[in-house]
Design a protein around this motif. Sequence first.
Motif, PDB file in Angstrom:
ATOM      1  N   VAL A   1       0.926  -1.281  -0.048  1.00  0.00           N
ATOM      2  CA  VAL A   1      -0.182  -0.013   0.040  1.00  0.00           C
ATOM      3  C   VAL A   1       0.986   1.345  -0.014  1.00  0.00           C
ATOM      4  CG1 VAL A   1      -1.629   1.259   1.328  1.00  0.00           C
ATOM      5  CG2 VAL A   1      -1.981  -1.083   1.018  1.00  0.00           C
ATOM      6  N   GLY A   2       1.928   1.190   0.879  1.00  0.00           N
ATOM      7  CA  GLY A   2       2.846   2.505   0.946  1.00  0.00           C
ATOM      8  C   GLY A   2       3.566   2.675  -0.445  1.00  0.00           C
ATOM      9  N   GLN A   3       4.033   1.739  -1.108  1.00  0.00           N
ATOM     10  CA  GLN A   3       4.759   1.794  -2.315  1.00  0.00           C
ATOM     11  C   GLN A   3       3.636   2.251  -3.372  1.00  0.00           C
ATOM     12  OE1 GLN A   3       7.918   1.060  -2.070  1.00  0.00           O
ATOM     13  NE2 GLN A   3       8.427   1.943  -3.992  1.00  0.00           N
ATOM     14  N   LEU A   4       2.286   1.896  -3.448  1.00  0.00           N
ATOM     15  CA  LEU A   4       1.585   2.182  -4.413  1.00  0.00           C
ATOM     16  C   LEU A   4       1.224   3.708  -4.251  1.00  0.00           C
ATOM     17  CD1 LEU A   4      -0.684  -0.940  -4.520  1.00  0.00           C
ATOM     18  CD2 LEU A   4       1.037   0.098  -6.495  1.00  0.00           C
ATOM     19  N   VAL A   5       0.627   4.098  -2.814  1.00  0.00           N
ATOM     20  CA  VAL A   5       0.488   5.503  -2.613  1.00  0.00           C
ATOM     21  C   VAL A   5       1.543   6.557  -2.448  1.00  0.00           C
ATOM     22  CG1 VAL A   5      -0.869   6.961  -0.884  1.00  0.00           C
ATOM     23  CG2 VAL A   5      -1.634   4.532  -1.392  1.00  0.00           C
TER      24      VAL A   5
ATOM     25  N   LYS B   1       5.947   6.877   4.004  1.00  0.00           N
ATOM     26  CA  LYS B   1       5.730   5.159   4.142  1.00  0.00           C
ATOM     27  C   LYS B   1       6.224   4.798   5.652  1.00  0.00           C
ATOM     28  CE  LYS B   1       8.400   4.201   0.638  1.00  0.00           C
ATOM     29  NZ  LYS B   1       9.036   3.650  -0.593  1.00  0.00           N
ATOM     30  N   GLY B   2       7.281   5.408   6.082  1.00  0.00           N
ATOM     31  CA  GLY B   2       7.430   5.197   7.440  1.00  0.00           C
ATOM     32  C   GLY B   2       6.355   5.381   8.519  1.00  0.00           C
ATOM     33  N   ALA B   3       5.738   6.703   8.123  1.00  0.00           N
ATOM     34  CA  ALA B   3       4.604   7.061   8.814  1.00  0.00           C
ATOM     35  C   ALA B   3       3.292   6.085   8.824  1.00  0.00           C
ATOM     36  CB  ALA B   3       4.178   8.241   8.658  1.00  0.00           C
TER      37      ALA B   3
ATOM     38  N   SER C   1      11.375  -3.337   6.746  1.00  0.00           N
ATOM     39  CA  SER C   1      12.519  -3.726   6.254  1.00  0.00           C
ATOM     40  C   SER C   1      12.103  -4.251   5.059  1.00  0.00           C
ATOM     41  CB  SER C   1      12.784  -4.901   7.046  1.00  0.00           C
ATOM     42  OG  SER C   1      13.383  -4.496   8.280  1.00  0.00           O
ATOM     43  N   MET C   2      10.833  -4.605   4.436  1.00  0.00           N
ATOM     44  CA  MET C   2      10.480  -4.965   3.135  1.00  0.00           C
ATOM     45  C   MET C   2      10.740  -3.698   2.208  1.00  0.00           C
ATOM     46  SD  MET C   2       7.002  -7.286   3.952  1.00  0.00           S
ATOM     47  CE  MET C   2       6.958  -8.024   5.482  1.00  0.00           C
ATOM     48  N   ILE C   3      10.979  -2.464   2.515  1.00  0.00           N
ATOM     49  CA  ILE C   3      11.124  -1.562   1.797  1.00  0.00           C
ATOM     50  C   ILE C   3      12.512  -1.064   1.713  1.00  0.00           C
ATOM     51  CG2 ILE C   3      10.344   0.988   1.247  1.00  0.00           C
ATOM     52  CD1 ILE C   3       7.716   0.075   2.526  1.00  0.00           C
TER      53      ILE C   3
END
Length: 344
Positions: free
Chosen positions: A176-180, A188-190, A207-209
């Motif tokens: 979700v973070g990567q898409l948005v 993405k951290g937030a 860690s996946m990012i």
Amino acid sequence: MKQPSVDRSSMGRKIGPGLLVAIVIAVISQGLAQVIPLVGGPTIAILLGIVLGNTFIRQPQLEPGTRYAESKLLEFSVVLLGATVTVQTISQIGWSGVLFILCQMTITILAAIGLGKALHFNEGTTLLMAGGNAVCGSSAIAAIAPAIEADEADRGMVITLVNLMGTILMLGLPVVGQLVFGSIALTKGALIGGTLQSVGQVVASASMINPATVQFATLFKIMRIMMLVVVVFLFARIHAKHLATEAQEGASISGNGSGKVLPWYVAAFLVFCLINSLVRLPQMVSVSAHWLSGWCEITALAAIGLRLNLQAFLRAGKRFALYGLGVGIVQVVTALLLIALLIH
């Protein structure tokens, strides 16, 4: 003069077997987590405990030890967590980040309480769900439970649900973070640090990012942990007010919730946090406290799994699943909207 040692020896024999079984499951779970790190040791521990506790390991003599592990080890975990956080986190995430966390936590709490009432869950369950999701999962639930005189069975089922939902979000939020947010590590951290329940889930998910996302996610998570004392205090007051209302209506009440405003281990958490903020404890102390806190938590989760009545959990499964899903959706949607408004 020797009587106290006899009593301690007797207590040791009582809690020893159950505590040992919980420790063994914790060790096995940590080993399996090295093979399947995306699931994580805490989730494996509680699931393995549930399976074994409802099949092969159901001996009554284990009950004192698993009860001890569930209650005392989670308390110690909360205390040690205080040595890993400082108030300097505020300066690192900025006032917009602080505002984001406060709004996110408030909406999560209100949503969990409102949805819980709509689904006809009792006060204990709704407050535990609210605190577990808003603050820091199992540790928050352990801190809140005695302050609101929550039922032991409710605590076990809520911890199980929070951990299971946390695992699902842990795997989904990086996508979700990567898409948005694309390549922006701060936002993405937030999202991850402001939503996921446990510290381990936050680190594993971020860690996946990339490492930058891990750093920001951890800071946002620490800010939520720092609010633990406030949440426990407020929930204790809510419970006390509920008891007072029942008393006025002529209900029969046992116990006194107003006398449990701040459990000792929450006060100890605050003391450690303040000491760490004022004198900045050596890194070795913080790392050791984090390591020991993690082991206390995973052993307690194994014990909770062993003690969980799977049939009762499954009977409430549909309502619980709907509850967890509803709170999770509110958390994610709220985080996305607040990040768009506040985090740049």
